[in-house]
Design a protein around this motif. Structure first.
Motif, PDB file in Angstrom:
ATOM      1  N   LEU A 138       0.911  -1.170   0.107  1.00 13.54           N
ATOM      2  CA  LEU A 138       0.058  -0.077  -0.140  1.00 13.54           C
ATOM      3  C   LEU A 138       0.821   1.288   0.062  1.00 13.54           C
ATOM      4  N   THR A 139       1.758   1.357   0.891  1.00 12.43           N
ATOM      5  CA  THR A 139       2.745   2.536   1.075  1.00 12.43           C
ATOM      6  C   THR A 139       4.066   2.449   0.396  1.00 12.43           C
ATOM      7  N   SER A 140       4.274   1.347  -0.718  1.00 11.58           N
ATOM      8  CA  SER A 140       5.489   1.017  -1.296  1.00 11.58           C
ATOM      9  C   SER A 140       5.463   1.584  -2.479  1.00 11.58           C
ATOM     10  N   GLN A 141       4.120   2.117  -3.122  1.00 12.09           N
ATOM     11  CA  GLN A 141       3.889   2.285  -4.644  1.00 12.09           C
ATOM     12  C   GLN A 141       4.429   3.574  -5.077  1.00 12.09           C
ATOM     13  N   GLY A 142       4.982   4.400  -4.214  1.00  9.63           N
ATOM     14  CA  GLY A 142       5.517   5.762  -4.547  1.00  9.63           C
ATOM     15  C   GLY A 142       4.374   6.862  -4.709  1.00  9.63           C
ATOM     16  N   PHE A 143       3.313   6.582  -4.226  1.00  6.75           N
ATOM     17  CA  PHE A 143       2.114   7.607  -3.950  1.00  6.75           C
ATOM     18  C   PHE A 143       2.556   8.411  -3.006  1.00  6.75           C
ATOM     19  N   ASN A 144       2.117   9.957  -3.208  1.00  3.81           N
ATOM     20  CA  ASN A 144       2.196  10.926  -2.104  1.00  3.81           C
ATOM     21  C   ASN A 144       0.954  11.157  -1.454  1.00  3.81           C
ATOM     22  N   ASN A 145      -0.163  10.464  -1.700  1.00 10.44           N
ATOM     23  CA  ASN A 145      -1.503  10.781  -0.971  1.00 10.44           C
ATOM     24  C   ASN A 145      -1.982   9.512  -0.296  1.00 10.44           C
ATOM     25  N   VAL A 146      -0.937   8.571  -0.335  1.00 10.40           N
ATOM     26  CA  VAL A 146      -1.479   7.384   0.576  1.00 10.40           C
ATOM     27  C   VAL A 146      -1.041   7.362   1.801  1.00 10.40           C
ATOM     28  N   PHE A 147      -1.909   6.941   2.922  1.00  8.39           N
ATOM     29  CA  PHE A 147      -1.284   6.967   4.191  1.00  8.39           C
ATOM     30  C   PHE A 147      -2.083   5.782   4.975  1.00  8.39           C
ATOM     31  N   ARG A 148      -1.583   5.401   6.063  1.00  3.94           N
ATOM     32  CA  ARG A 148      -2.193   4.580   7.120  1.00  3.94           C
ATOM     33  C   ARG A 148      -1.883   5.079   8.592  1.00  3.94           C
ATOM     34  N   VAL A 149      -2.955   4.719   9.455  1.00  2.66           N
ATOM     35  CA  VAL A 149      -2.801   5.049  10.711  1.00  2.66           C
ATOM     36  C   VAL A 149      -2.651   3.795  11.596  1.00  2.66           C
ATOM     37  N   VAL A 150      -1.818   2.679  11.031  1.00  2.00           N
ATOM     38  CA  VAL A 150      -1.955   1.463  11.791  1.00  2.00           C
ATOM     39  C   VAL A 150      -0.383   0.939  11.549  1.00  2.00           C
ATOM     40  N   ASN A 151      -0.014  -0.163  12.058  1.00  2.00           N
ATOM     41  CA  ASN A 151       1.203  -0.808  11.806  1.00  2.00           C
ATOM     42  C   ASN A 151       1.054  -1.448  10.381  1.00  2.00           C
ATOM     43  N   SER A 152       2.299  -1.543   9.577  1.00  2.00           N
ATOM     44  CA  SER A 152       2.229  -2.562   8.376  1.00  2.00           C
ATOM     45  C   SER A 152       2.432  -3.918   8.709  1.00  2.00           C
ATOM     46  N   ASP A 153       2.191  -4.923   7.816  1.00  4.45           N
ATOM     47  CA  ASP A 153       2.382  -6.138   8.176  1.00  4.45           C
ATOM     48  C   ASP A 153       3.964  -6.651   8.341  1.00  4.45           C
ATOM     49  N   ALA A 154       4.754  -5.650   7.624  1.00  8.25           N
ATOM     50  CA  ALA A 154       6.162  -6.028   7.967  1.00  8.25           C
ATOM     51  C   ALA A 154       6.506  -5.708   9.168  1.00  8.25           C
ATOM     52  N   GLN A 155       5.728  -4.559   9.700  1.00  4.59           N
ATOM     53  CA  GLN A 155       6.090  -4.222  11.485  1.00  4.59           C
ATOM     54  C   GLN A 155       5.565  -5.298  12.286  1.00  4.59           C
ATOM     55  N   MET A 156       4.149  -5.624  11.963  1.00  5.69           N
ATOM     56  CA  MET A 156       3.566  -6.481  12.917  1.00  5.69           C
ATOM     57  C   MET A 156       4.089  -8.294  12.561  1.00  5.69           C
ATOM     58  N   GLY A 157       4.130  -8.508  11.256  1.00  4.58           N
ATOM     59  CA  GLY A 157       4.833  -9.869  11.124  1.00  4.58           C
ATOM     60  C   GLY A 157       6.274  -9.919  11.914  1.00  4.58           C
ATOM     61  N   GLN A 158       7.052  -8.979  11.853  1.00  7.19           N
ATOM     62  CA  GLN A 158       8.422  -9.177  12.348  1.00  7.19           C
ATOM     63  C   GLN A 158       8.188  -9.403  14.001  1.00  7.19           C
TER      64      GLN A 158
END
Length: 390
Positions: A138-158
């Motif tokens: 979601l946030t690795s596509q290079g878009f400047n207008n996309v955000f989230r207010v939650v952990n990413s799977d990378a953070q939670m999975g780790q």
């Protein structure tokens, strides 16, 4: 977390949401329409309705402040859409909101709907803030207008992967996921976390997000005699999986990441739920500075408190409003560049973003089912994990 709404109330909430969609022309010049998209029908409707309520409360509070932006009084209205948790429908909903020129979007719930929808919003220059979508794409596509207010799977999975090896002492770990963007994404990151911590995944199985029978996968997993089984998927299936594990005599610890720490899992799994563990996003409602007050506001308006992620939806809405205030404009092409500089203390915690739209120092809580209830065990902020103080 509280028990989800009944099927009858889901249907009512969904029909009201559809009937109240405000994508029509503004009632008066000061109206600013924000879009919202999530499953308001189907198996995940309890999440979607809860999120919608969080957005509604945020708009209620914003309107009560009688904000003036760009020298004009503004009144926020909501265009709430049911994406059914389906990527195809999510794209249709996104295009509909882009065509109606909403000022911003809170949503979507699922990663599988959020990722394709984000591409449409990006093309339309509409800021999007997801309260729950976690897949790293979601946030690795290079878009400047996309955000989230939650952990990413990378953070939670780790976090989950390290916990399986270090805290749970897992020497033989199995994984099963539902092949959705969320479930598979979380499982992939969990495996990386296990390997980084020096552990080993001895078996990986797959199912679908519609399955109700997991006996074939569990029979194979049982032959490896695992210490830990990680589930990548949502709550209802997690409950079924847990019950079938115990029916087949599988004694492994069930572990999850941000997917089933609620009453739905406990109800479906029944007595088999005891001992299940999972990392969930954020901190418990009881530990949020204004969590109790927010829960009471939910009860006063909807006759039910927080189900799951309403606080995150509330905060996601205020991300957009705060950016509008900073830019002194409700035009998404103007205020959009201000979103990444937004920083404030929300209901769910501190809200601030990294350049790619991910949260800075997101929090997560480790839970265990004890006596039929989810009991917090530890809290992680960024890379720091500390025991939970009750």
């Amino acid at each position: 977390m509280k028990t989800p709404l009944s099927i009858t109330r889901f249907a009512l909430a969904a029909s009201l949401a559809a009937g109240a969609s405000l994508s029509a022309p503004a009632a008066y010049a000061g109206d600013v329409t924000l879009g919202f998209a999530a499953p308001l029908t189907g198996a995940s409707a309890h999440y979607g309705v809860d999120l919608k309520r969080g957005v509604e409360l945020a708009l209620d509070d914003a309107n009560a402040k009688k904000l003036v932006i760009g020298g004009q009084p503004v009144h926020f209205v909501l265009d709430a859409e049911d994406d059914q948790g389906d990527p195809r429908m999510g794209s249709q909903v996104a295009q509909k909101m882009a065509d109606s020129k909403v000022a911003g979007v809170v949503g979507h719930f699922n990663s599988g709907t959020s990722i394709p929808a984000s591409r449409i919003y990006n093309t339309a220059n509409i800021p999007m803030v997801s309260p729950t979508a976690t897949n790293p794409t979601l946030t690795s596509q290079g878009f400047n207008n996309v955000f989230r207010v939650v952990n990413s799977d990378a953070q939670m999975g780790q976090l989950a992967g390290h916990s399986a090896v270090q805290a749970l002492k897992g020497k033989s770990i199995a994984v099963i996921d539902d092949r959705t963007a969320f479930g598979q994404g979380m499982a992939d990151e969990f495996v990386k976390g296990v390997e980084t911590a020096g552990g080993k995944v001895i078996d990986r199985e797959y199912t679908t997000d519609k399955a109700v029978d997991f006996k074939a996968q569990l029979t194979r997993i049982k032959s490896f005699n695992p210490d830990v089984i990680f589930w990548g998927g949502l709550d209802q299936q997690a409950g079924m999986l847990m019950k079938q594990m115990r029916q087949l005599g599988v004694k492994a610890i069930m572990l999850g990441g941000g997917s089933f720490e609620n009453e739905t899992f406990l109800k479906v799994a029944g007595d088999a739920a005891e001992g299940a563990m999972s990392w969930d996003y954020g901190i418990p409602l009881s530990k949020m500075k204004t969590g109790r007050e927010f829960d009471e506001k939910m009860k006063a308006k909807y006759n039910e408190g927080v189900v799951a992620y309403a606080p995150s939806a509330y905060d996601a809405t205020w991300v957009l409003i705060n950016a509008m205030q900073k830019a002194n404009s409700t035009d998404p092409k103007v205020y959009g560049s201000f979103v990444k500089s937004v920083s404030f203390t929300g209901i769910s915690g501190n809200i601030a973003f990294m350049p790619n739209g991910d949260m800075k120092d997101p929090t997560a809580t480790f839970y265990k089912v004890v006596g039929g209830k989810w009991v917090p065990q530890a809290v992680a902020t960024g890379d720091k994990v500390e025991p939970f103080t009750h």
